[in-house]
Design a protein around this motif. Structure first.
Motif, PDB file in Angstrom:
ATOM      1  N   VAL A  65       0.841  -1.200   0.000  1.00 46.32           N
ATOM      2  CA  VAL A  65       0.000   0.000   0.000  1.00 46.32           C
ATOM      3  C   VAL A  65       0.875   1.249   0.000  1.00 46.32           C
ATOM      4  CG1 VAL A  65      -1.722   1.304   1.295  1.00 46.32           C
ATOM      5  CG2 VAL A  65      -1.888  -1.178   1.188  1.00 46.32           C
ATOM      6  N   PHE A  66       1.928   1.214   0.790  1.00 49.95           N
ATOM      7  CA  PHE A  66       2.825   2.372   0.881  1.00 49.95           C
ATOM      8  C   PHE A  66       3.457   2.703  -0.468  1.00 49.95           C
ATOM      9  CE2 PHE A  66       7.199   3.952   1.725  1.00 49.95           C
ATOM     10  CZ  PHE A  66       6.848   5.211   2.183  1.00 49.95           C
ATOM     11  N   VAL A  67       3.938   1.689  -1.178  1.00 53.84           N
ATOM     12  CA  VAL A  67       4.554   1.928  -2.492  1.00 53.84           C
ATOM     13  C   VAL A  67       3.537   2.534  -3.453  1.00 53.84           C
ATOM     14  CG1 VAL A  67       5.575   0.808  -4.514  1.00 53.84           C
ATOM     15  CG2 VAL A  67       6.293   0.124  -2.221  1.00 53.84           C
ATOM     16  N   MET A  68       2.329   2.015  -3.453  1.00 54.69           N
ATOM     17  CA  MET A  68       1.310   2.513  -4.376  1.00 54.69           C
ATOM     18  C   MET A  68       0.925   3.957  -4.063  1.00 54.69           C
ATOM     19  SD  MET A  68       0.535   0.518  -6.824  1.00 54.69           S
ATOM     20  CE  MET A  68      -0.972   1.357  -7.328  1.00 54.69           C
ATOM     21  N   LEU A  69       0.765   4.273  -2.787  1.00 54.86           N
ATOM     22  CA  LEU A  69       0.338   5.625  -2.427  1.00 54.86           C
ATOM     23  C   LEU A  69       1.477   6.629  -2.533  1.00 54.86           C
ATOM     24  CD1 LEU A  69      -1.983   4.971   0.663  1.00 54.86           C
ATOM     25  CD2 LEU A  69      -2.625   5.327  -1.729  1.00 54.86           C
ATOM     26  N   TYR A  70       2.650   6.257  -2.043  1.00 57.86           N
ATOM     27  CA  TYR A  70       3.774   7.192  -1.999  1.00 57.86           C
ATOM     28  C   TYR A  70       4.337   7.492  -3.382  1.00 57.86           C
ATOM     29  CZ  TYR A  70       8.293   9.175  -0.602  1.00 57.86           C
ATOM     30  OH  TYR A  70       9.386   9.997  -0.447  1.00 57.86           O
ATOM     31  N   VAL A  71       4.422   6.470  -4.228  1.00 53.99           N
ATOM     32  CA  VAL A  71       5.003   6.658  -5.557  1.00 53.99           C
ATOM     33  C   VAL A  71       3.919   6.901  -6.611  1.00 53.99           C
ATOM     34  CG1 VAL A  71       6.366   5.603  -7.394  1.00 53.99           C
ATOM     35  CG2 VAL A  71       7.057   5.318  -5.019  1.00 53.99           C
ATOM     36  N   ALA A  72       3.073   5.895  -6.830  1.00 55.25           N
ATOM     37  CA  ALA A  72       2.135   5.965  -7.953  1.00 55.25           C
ATOM     38  C   ALA A  72       1.080   7.047  -7.757  1.00 55.25           C
ATOM     39  CB  ALA A  72       1.467   4.603  -8.152  1.00 55.25           C
ATOM     40  N   PHE A  73       0.426   7.066  -6.604  1.00 57.33           N
ATOM     41  CA  PHE A  73      -0.678   8.003  -6.394  1.00 57.33           C
ATOM     42  C   PHE A  73      -0.189   9.450  -6.386  1.00 57.33           C
ATOM     43  CE2 PHE A  73      -3.712  10.219  -3.525  1.00 57.33           C
ATOM     44  CZ  PHE A  73      -4.829  10.112  -4.328  1.00 57.33           C
ATOM     45  N   LEU A  74       0.861   9.733  -5.623  1.00 58.19           N
ATOM     46  CA  LEU A  74       1.343  11.113  -5.557  1.00 58.19           C
ATOM     47  C   LEU A  74       1.924  11.568  -6.899  1.00 58.19           C
ATOM     48  CD1 LEU A  74       3.044  11.295  -2.024  1.00 58.19           C
ATOM     49  CD2 LEU A  74       0.842  12.246  -2.743  1.00 58.19           C
ATOM     50  N   ALA A  75       2.701  10.714  -7.559  1.00 56.60           N
ATOM     51  CA  ALA A  75       3.286  11.102  -8.843  1.00 56.60           C
ATOM     52  C   ALA A  75       2.216  11.330  -9.899  1.00 56.60           C
ATOM     53  CB  ALA A  75       4.267  10.035  -9.314  1.00 56.60           C
ATOM     54  N   SER A  76       1.114  10.598  -9.812  1.00 54.09           N
ATOM     55  CA  SER A  76       0.072  10.719 -10.829  1.00 54.09           C
ATOM     56  C   SER A  76      -0.625  12.075 -10.803  1.00 54.09           C
ATOM     57  CB  SER A  76      -0.966   9.605 -10.667  1.00 54.09           C
ATOM     58  OG  SER A  76      -1.683   9.736  -9.451  1.00 54.09           O
ATOM     59  N   PHE A  77      -0.448  12.852  -9.728  1.00 48.51           N
ATOM     60  CA  PHE A  77      -1.024  14.192  -9.710  1.00 48.51           C
ATOM     61  C   PHE A  77      -0.394  15.089 -10.769  1.00 48.51           C
ATOM     62  CE2 PHE A  77      -2.668  13.083  -5.481  1.00 48.51           C
ATOM     63  CZ  PHE A  77      -3.940  13.628  -5.559  1.00 48.51           C
ATOM     64  N   THR A  78       0.865  14.843 -11.127  1.00 48.63           N
ATOM     65  CA  THR A  78       1.455  15.635 -12.215  1.00 48.63           C
ATOM     66  C   THR A  78       0.784  15.295 -13.539  1.00 48.63           C
ATOM     67  OG1 THR A  78       3.216  14.011 -12.681  1.00 48.63           O
ATOM     68  CG2 THR A  78       3.677  15.698 -11.031  1.00 48.63           C
ATOM     69  N   VAL A  79       0.442  14.021 -13.733  1.00 50.15           N
ATOM     70  CA  VAL A  79      -0.251  13.608 -14.951  1.00 50.15           C
ATOM     71  C   VAL A  79      -1.659  14.186 -14.967  1.00 50.15           C
ATOM     72  CG1 VAL A  79      -1.003  11.633 -16.330  1.00 50.15           C
ATOM     73  CG2 VAL A  79       1.098  11.484 -14.970  1.00 50.15           C
ATOM     74  N   LEU A  80      -2.332  14.101 -13.838  1.00 47.21           N
ATOM     75  CA  LEU A  80      -3.684  14.650 -13.723  1.00 47.21           C
ATOM     76  C   LEU A  80      -3.677  16.151 -14.000  1.00 47.21           C
ATOM     77  CD1 LEU A  80      -6.587  13.848 -12.919  1.00 47.21           C
ATOM     78  CD2 LEU A  80      -5.984  14.380 -10.547  1.00 47.21           C
ATOM     79  N   LEU A  81      -2.676  16.849 -13.482  1.00 52.69           N
ATOM     80  CA  LEU A  81      -2.566  18.291 -13.689  1.00 52.69           C
ATOM     81  C   LEU A  81      -2.236  18.605 -15.145  1.00 52.69           C
ATOM     82  CD1 LEU A  81      -2.455  21.177 -12.653  1.00 52.69           C
ATOM     83  CD2 LEU A  81      -0.121  20.738 -11.830  1.00 52.69           C
ATOM     84  N   THR A  82      -1.312  17.869 -15.720  1.00 52.41           N
ATOM     85  CA  THR A  82      -0.912  18.111 -17.109  1.00 52.41           C
ATOM     86  C   THR A  82      -2.068  17.911 -18.070  1.00 52.41           C
ATOM     87  OG1 THR A  82       1.358  17.439 -16.608  1.00 52.41           O
ATOM     88  CG2 THR A  82       0.705  17.402 -18.919  1.00 52.41           C
ATOM     89  N   ALA A  83      -2.959  16.986 -17.759  1.00 50.03           N
ATOM     90  CA  ALA A  83      -4.092  16.687 -18.644  1.00 50.03           C
ATOM     91  C   ALA A  83      -5.114  17.821 -18.706  1.00 50.03           C
ATOM     92  CB  ALA A  83      -4.781  15.402 -18.194  1.00 50.03           C
ATOM     93  N   GLN A  84      -5.088  18.743 -17.729  1.00 50.14           N
ATOM     94  CA  GLN A  84      -6.049  19.845 -17.717  1.00 50.14           C
ATOM     95  C   GLN A  84      -5.702  20.872 -18.802  1.00 50.14           C
ATOM     96  OE1 GLN A  84      -8.536  19.159 -15.533  1.00 50.14           O
ATOM     97  NE2 GLN A  84      -7.222  17.406 -15.038  1.00 50.14           N
ATOM     98  N   ASP A  85      -6.663  21.691 -19.157  1.00 47.31           N
ATOM     99  CA  ASP A  85      -6.447  22.752 -20.134  1.00 47.31           C
ATOM    100  C   ASP A  85      -5.471  23.777 -19.558  1.00 47.31           C
ATOM    101  OD1 ASP A  85      -6.652  24.347 -22.353  1.00 47.31           O
ATOM    102  OD2 ASP A  85      -8.497  25.336 -21.686  1.00 47.31           O
ATOM    103  N   GLY A  86      -4.291  23.860 -20.133  1.00 47.62           N
ATOM    104  CA  GLY A  86      -3.247  24.735 -19.613  1.00 47.62           C
ATOM    105  C   GLY A  86      -2.522  24.169 -18.413  1.00 47.62           C
TER     106      GLY A  86
END
Length: 267
Positions: free
Chosen positions: A114-135
């Motif tokens: 759980v720690f690996v998934m939350l600390y690495v994958a979940f937190l890092a994916s916020f950059t992808v989520l942010l990049t996908a937005q308009d601007g």
């Protein structure tokens, strides 16, 4: 070699963010894969039997889910990835005698997954989520610039004036003088980026710089604490002169979530 590696990573990041958003998924996916593998390997060194292949597969799956399906995909695939890692570990217990242990040790293994998934994958994916937005790619780039500038300010100021330790039991090299240099650099960069990159008033840049300064510092200290608990200097030696991938992105993980939150508030 350290400069070459850093320059190569920086250019790949800039190209993916500025020219083709979809390429950032590839960039982020590679980073997440290596970082998840590194952390899982380091935890295995500490006696936790985390299935590394499962952890990498589950972590990478969060990246396209966050890009195409937004926050819903991010959450559901992260939770699904945790279940996937759990099932893989439990199957190992059943079919591989060498991977068995006490109930307590198996529960610790599941918790580490759980720690690996939350600390690495979940937190890092916020950059992808942010990049996908308009601007959003410009907000991602601004966040990463503030993180890098803050790190440079801390290093330069700490090297020149550092005397008072910030957290000697966690990271002996960090000083309050270095933190002051990081704060000055982060605030300056935040204001300039707000005015000239993300089209926001200067006071939003002030808040942006302060928030990212805080999350970057906490992220760096968190990774230092992990390494101290594991008794290692670097998570890995895959990046010459830099340590491992996690050693490079530690300050960006919490900052990614903060950057996305600031985008939702101000954009």
């Amino acid at each position: 070699m350290a400069l070459t590696v850093g320059l190569g990573l920086g250019l790949a990041l800039l190209f993916s963010l500025i020219f083709v958003k979809e390429l950032y998924m590839l960039f982020a996916g590679v980073l997440v894969a290596f970082t998840a593998f590194e952390l899982a390997s380091a935890l295995r060194f500490a006696g936790l039997k985390i299935p590394r292949v499962a952890a990498v597969i589950a972590a990478v799956a969060v990246v396209p889910a966050s890009f195409y399906w937004q926050a819903e995909g991010q959450w559901f695939v992260t939770l699904g990835g945790i279940v996937f890692v759990w099932l893989w570990r439990l199957v190992e217990v059943v079919v591989m005698p060498s991977h068995r242990g006490s109930v307590r040790s198996i529960m610790r293994d599941l918790g580490a997954g759980v720690f690996v998934m939350l600390y690495v994958a979940f937190l890092a994916s916020f950059t992808v989520l942010l990049t996908a937005q308009d601007g959003g790619q410009w907000w991602t780039l601004a966040m990463l610039i503030v993180v890098v500038v803050s790190d440079i300010g801390a290093y330069a100021s700490g090297l020149s004036f550092g005397k008072h330790k910030m957290a000697p039991n966690i990271s002996p090299g960090k000083t309050w003088e270095g933190f002051a240099g990081a704060a000055l650099a982060a605030i300056t960069a935040g204001i300039l980026l707000a005015l000239f990159m993300i089209d926001q008033p200067w006071w939003v840049g002030l808040i942006f710089g302060l928030v990212i300064l805080g999350t970057a510092t906490m992220g760096d200290l968190a990774e230092s604490l992990i390494k101290r608990d594991l008794g290692i200097k670097d998570i890995s030696t895959w990046l010459p002169g830099h340590g491992g991938f996690l050693d490079r992105v530690d300050s960006s993980l919490l900052s990614a979530a903060a950057g996305y939150a600031l985008f939702l508030i101000f954009s």
